[in-house]
Design a protein around this motif. Structure first.
Motif, PDB file in Angstrom:
ATOM      1  N   SER A   2      70.312  75.176 -12.815  1.00 47.44           N
ATOM      2  CA  SER A   2      69.537  75.623 -13.959  1.00 47.44           C
ATOM      3  C   SER A   2      69.429  74.536 -15.022  1.00 47.44           C
ATOM      4  N   ARG A  26      74.397  72.009 -13.701  1.00 49.72           N
ATOM      5  CA  ARG A  26      74.996  73.271 -14.154  1.00 49.72           C
ATOM      6  C   ARG A  26      74.312  74.389 -13.394  1.00 49.72           C
ATOM      7  N   GLY A  27      75.093  75.089 -12.576  1.00 46.81           N
ATOM      8  CA  GLY A  27      74.553  76.211 -11.826  1.00 46.81           C
ATOM      9  C   GLY A  27      74.214  77.365 -12.750  1.00 46.81           C
ATOM     10  N   GLU A  28      73.529  78.346 -12.210  1.00 47.94           N
ATOM     11  CA  GLU A  28      73.076  79.478 -13.019  1.00 47.94           C
ATOM     12  C   GLU A  28      74.228  80.260 -13.638  1.00 47.94           C
ATOM     13  N   THR A  29      75.367  80.291 -12.977  1.00 46.07           N
ATOM     14  CA  THR A  29      76.508  81.053 -13.500  1.00 46.07           C
ATOM     15  C   THR A  29      77.484  80.168 -14.275  1.00 46.07           C
ATOM     16  N   GLU A  30      77.202  78.889 -14.379  1.00 45.72           N
ATOM     17  CA  GLU A  30      78.110  77.970 -15.065  1.00 45.72           C
ATOM     18  C   GLU A  30      77.701  77.773 -16.524  1.00 45.72           C
ATOM     19  N   THR A  31      78.676  77.399 -17.322  1.00 48.69           N
ATOM     20  CA  THR A  31      78.441  77.144 -18.740  1.00 48.69           C
ATOM     21  C   THR A  31      78.450  75.646 -19.014  1.00 48.69           C
ATOM     22  N   HIS A  34      81.861  74.232 -18.572  1.00 46.43           N
ATOM     23  CA  HIS A  34      82.215  73.873 -17.197  1.00 46.43           C
ATOM     24  C   HIS A  34      81.733  72.457 -16.873  1.00 46.43           C
ATOM     25  N   ASP A  66      84.899  71.787  -7.403  1.00 46.14           N
ATOM     26  CA  ASP A  66      84.236  71.147  -8.537  1.00 46.14           C
ATOM     27  C   ASP A  66      84.270  69.636  -8.345  1.00 46.14           C
ATOM     28  N   GLU A  84      87.370  78.473 -14.957  1.00 51.58           N
ATOM     29  CA  GLU A  84      87.783  79.714 -14.309  1.00 51.58           C
ATOM     30  C   GLU A  84      88.039  79.500 -12.825  1.00 51.58           C
TER      31      GLU A  84
END
Length: 182
Positions: A2, A26-31, A34, A66, A84
């Motif tokens: 994303s 940064r993936g869709e669920t990552e902030t 992260h 990661d 997380e």
């Protein structure tokens, strides 16, 4: 992905040869936090074969790290989780990658203490994990400076005593971190 974040790196740390540029997706669920944890892990643990979110092409290991360093037989030697990470995943990692150093990077000591309590409650085997906690004030300030394109002068990252020194987007930081073993 994303979003993508690019980091132009200038390195003054003689112990490691950082590339001049890295891109972290940064993936869709990552902030963004992260993404920043991955950047710090990359700089602190850099080795010639260290990769960010590498596909292991191994059906026996159902996770994407990661960061990971693979040996010449493509087995993980270093596995780094940022932010997380479930206790169940950590337990499975100790079984699936028994020869790897397993590190978890947290943005502050409170998150690390919470994970350690959970690991103790679930009775994970001792001697397999290392947890690194960043300085929360430094992390929050750098996170506020994070942009799509970033400049970083990495001066030093050492474990004895644990400390990082760097300039990020024009601001200087000298920050301690802590390491716990489990």
């Amino acid at each position: 992905m994303s979003a993508k974040y690019s980091f132009h790196l200038e390195n003054q740390d003689r112990r490691r040869e950082l590339p001049t540029k890295i891109i972290i997706g940064r993936g869709e669920t990552e902030t963004e936090a992260h993404v920043l944890l991955k950047l710090f892990a990359f700089a602190l643990f850099h080795r010639p074969r260290l990769q960010i979110e590498a596909n292991l092409h191994n059906d026996n290991i159902p996770f994407v790290p990661d960061l990971v360093e693979l040996d010449y037989e493509l087995r993980p030697r270093l596995w780094i989780e940022c932010g997380e990470c479930s206790v169940g995943k950590l337990h499975k990692l100790a079984v699936k990658v028994p020869d790897a150093e397993i590190w978890v990077i947290k943005r502050n000591p409170a998150d690390t203490e919470h994970l350690l309590r959970s690991m103790e409650k679930e009775e994970l085997r001792h001697g397999h994990y290392r947890l690194l906690s960043l300085d929360p004030e430094m992390f929050a300030e750098v996170l506020g400076l994070l942009r799509g394109r970033n400049e970083m002068l990495w001066v030093e990252g050492k474990f004895d005593p644990p400390e990082m020194r760097f300039d990020f987007n024009g601001l200087w930081f000298e920050a301690p971190f802590s390491v716990r073993e489990y």
